[in-house]
Design an enzyme around this catalytic site. Structure first.
Site, PDB file in Angstrom:
ATOM      1  N   HIS A  98     -29.058  13.123  40.133  1.00 15.23           N
ATOM      2  CA  HIS A  98     -29.897  13.208  41.330  1.00 15.23           C
ATOM      3  C   HIS A  98     -30.019  11.891  42.091  1.00 15.23           C
ATOM      4  O   HIS A  98     -30.341  11.885  43.268  1.00 15.23           O
ATOM      5  CB  HIS A  98     -31.314  13.651  40.931  1.00 15.23           C
ATOM      6  CG  HIS A  98     -31.408  15.082  40.513  1.00 15.23           C
ATOM      7  ND1 HIS A  98     -30.616  15.613  39.519  1.00 15.23           N
ATOM      8  CD2 HIS A  98     -32.200  16.094  40.955  1.00 15.23           C
ATOM      9  CE1 HIS A  98     -30.928  16.893  39.365  1.00 15.23           C
ATOM     10  NE2 HIS A  98     -31.878  17.206  40.219  1.00 15.23           N
TER      11      HIS A  98
ATOM     12  N   GLU B 260     -34.913  16.802  44.650  1.00  4.96           N
ATOM     13  CA  GLU B 260     -34.881  18.258  44.833  1.00  4.96           C
ATOM     14  C   GLU B 260     -35.748  18.674  46.014  1.00  4.96           C
ATOM     15  O   GLU B 260     -35.451  19.650  46.704  1.00  4.96           O
ATOM     16  CB  GLU B 260     -35.313  18.953  43.537  1.00  4.96           C
ATOM     17  CG  GLU B 260     -34.276  18.726  42.466  1.00  4.96           C
ATOM     18  CD  GLU B 260     -34.413  19.593  41.237  1.00  4.96           C
ATOM     19  OE1 GLU B 260     -35.380  20.354  41.136  1.00  4.96           O
ATOM     20  OE2 GLU B 260     -33.532  19.474  40.367  1.00  4.96           O
TER      21      GLU B 260
ATOM     22  N   ASP C  91     -23.495  21.163  34.710  1.00  9.47           N
ATOM     23  CA  ASP C  91     -24.671  20.285  34.722  1.00  9.47           C
ATOM     24  C   ASP C  91     -25.861  21.105  34.261  1.00  9.47           C
ATOM     25  O   ASP C  91     -25.802  22.340  34.201  1.00  9.47           O
ATOM     26  CB  ASP C  91     -24.913  19.753  36.147  1.00  9.47           C
ATOM     27  CG  ASP C  91     -26.166  18.888  36.247  1.00  9.47           C
ATOM     28  OD1 ASP C  91     -26.456  18.138  35.295  1.00  9.47           O
ATOM     29  OD2 ASP C  91     -26.866  18.958  37.266  1.00  9.47           O
ATOM     30  N   SER C  92     -26.963  20.427  33.985  1.00  8.81           N
ATOM     31  CA  SER C  92     -28.195  21.125  33.611  1.00  8.81           C
ATOM     32  C   SER C  92     -28.720  21.961  34.781  1.00  8.81           C
ATOM     33  O   SER C  92     -29.475  22.902  34.579  1.00  8.81           O
ATOM     34  CB  SER C  92     -29.246  20.100  33.208  1.00  8.81           C
ATOM     35  OG  SER C  92     -29.430  19.172  34.254  1.00  8.81           O
TER      36      SER C  92
ATOM     37  N   CYS D  22     -23.330  15.773  34.029  1.00 12.53           N
ATOM     38  CA  CYS D  22     -24.742  15.588  33.706  1.00 12.53           C
ATOM     39  C   CYS D  22     -24.814  14.339  32.844  1.00 12.53           C
ATOM     40  O   CYS D  22     -24.139  14.258  31.812  1.00 12.53           O
ATOM     41  CB  CYS D  22     -25.253  16.806  32.934  1.00 12.53           C
ATOM     42  SG  CYS D  22     -26.931  16.642  32.311  1.00 12.53           S
TER      43      CYS D  22
ATOM     44  N   CYS E 219     -27.961   9.216  36.704  1.00 11.13           N
ATOM     45  CA  CYS E 219     -28.487  10.586  36.746  1.00 11.13           C
ATOM     46  C   CYS E 219     -27.902  11.254  37.981  1.00 11.13           C
ATOM     47  O   CYS E 219     -27.765  10.610  39.031  1.00 11.13           O
ATOM     48  CB  CYS E 219     -30.015  10.553  36.819  1.00 11.13           C
ATOM     49  SG  CYS E 219     -30.761  12.181  37.044  1.00 11.13           S
TER      50      CYS E 219
HETATM   51  N1  DGL Z   1     -28.574  16.428  35.383  1.00 10.00           N
HETATM   52  C1  DGL Z   1     -29.512  15.577  34.680  1.00 10.00           C
HETATM   53  C2  DGL Z   1     -28.843  14.223  34.421  1.00 10.00           C
HETATM   54  O1  DGL Z   1     -27.941  13.806  35.111  1.00 10.00           O
HETATM   55  C3  DGL Z   1     -30.805  15.397  35.445  1.00 10.00           C
HETATM   56  C4  DGL Z   1     -31.709  16.600  35.410  1.00 10.00           C
HETATM   57  C5  DGL Z   1     -32.168  16.993  34.012  1.00 10.00           C
HETATM   58  O2  DGL Z   1     -33.037  16.314  33.436  1.00 10.00           O
HETATM   59  O3  DGL Z   1     -31.658  17.978  33.507  1.00 10.00           O
HETATM   60  O4  DGL Z   1     -29.213  13.538  33.515  1.00 10.00           O
END
Ligand code: DGL
Length: 269
Positions: free
Chosen positions: A189, A155, A13-14, A76, A187
């Site tokens: 999160h 977060e 993931d990012s 992600c 997403c």
């Molecule tokens: N992990 C990213 C997503 O699911 C969210 C956070 C980011 O913008 O990197 O799109």
């Protein structure tokens, strides 16, 4: 057990939001070893161009392949939206994103064929969810909206307070006018904010958690390819990140829902 089965599942993931996907993987596949990579040094992906997200995703994937994984989960939504088709084509091992499982679950859930999709700016701009939903069921109409403020709220652990509620309300009130009966949490999160999102959209709207749906798809893929670990013992989790920002352990544990023993930092050359 054959050697292929014993290999870990790779997840990237990012950042550490993808641990919501790992949480679901552990729930469904407790015997699997997991190697997780969070690109915390280059987060967020959601505001970056498709070319940049593609380049980062290729590097993340190659890091996981060096760990000898049997399957890779692109945990992600942004990377899944803009990079997955190319990654699938380039790779010789199975690569699963979070987008298609979420779209399939939404298409199955909607009765009135009106689906809301929320995600990062990059995910929403890519139109990838809309296209996937239309391919599955051409009659589906979509309403989509980037909800970038949900990321820092998750977060920060502000999951159910007044600010989280008001943020959800101002983003999601227009959904009622559209009349969607299903909303995709597109997403990593957003599953943490299910409570407030659910309060705003009401019981009549099904919330599709792509993390859960992805874990179901991974299970199916492992069984289909006879790759499921049958060791009988609880799997291990190794967490790698490209930077160790403040509070990473606390935030990561919130996403994963359990303690993280060790977080290792790696650097790409
Ligand atoms: N992990 C990213 C997503 O699911 C969210 C956070 C980011 O913008 O990197 O799109």
């Amino acid at each position: 057990m054959n050697d292929e089965k014993k290999k870990p599942i790779g997840v990237f993931d990012s950042g550490i939001g993808g641990l919501t996907v790992v949480r679901e993987l552990i729930r469904r596949l407790p015997g699997e070893d997991i190697v997780y990579f969070g690109d915390t040094a280059r987060l967020p992906y959601g505001t970056k161009s498709p070319e940049t997200v593609m380049r980062f995703s290729r590097q993340n994937l190659s890091f996981l392949k060096d760990k000898n994984v049997k399957l890779i989960v692109v945990a992600c939504n942004t990377a899944s939206s803009v990079a997955l088709p190319a990654l699938e084509e380039e790779e010789d091992i199975p690569v699963i994103g979070v987008l298609l499982p979420g779209a399939r679950a939404a298409a199955a859930a909607t009765k009135n064929k009106r689906v809301g999709v929320i995600g990062t700016t990059a995910t929403i701009r890519s139109n990838a969810y809309e296209q996937a939903l239309k391919e599955i069921e051409p009659a589906i109409e979509t309403w989509s909206l980037p909800c970038p403020l949900f990321v820092p709220l998750a977060e920060e652990g502000w999951l159910d307070n007044e600010i989280a509620y008001l943020t959800a309300k101002s983003y999601l009130e227009p959904l009622a006018g559209f009349g969607a009966d299903t909303l995709v949490l597109g997403c990593t999160h957003y599953p943490l904010l299910k409570g407030v999102i659910g309060r705003v959209v009401g019981d009549g709207t099904v919330l599709v958690d792509s993390a859960q749906e992805t874990a179901i798809e991974v299970e199916g893929m492992l069984d289909q390819r006879s790759l499921r670990s049958d060791g009988g013992t609880a799997g291990t989790i190794q967490v790698y990140v490209s930077d160790v920002p403040y509070l990473i352990k606390e935030v990561g544990e919130r996403f994963l829902g359990r303690p993280i023993e060790k977080i290792e930092r790696v650097e790409f050359k």
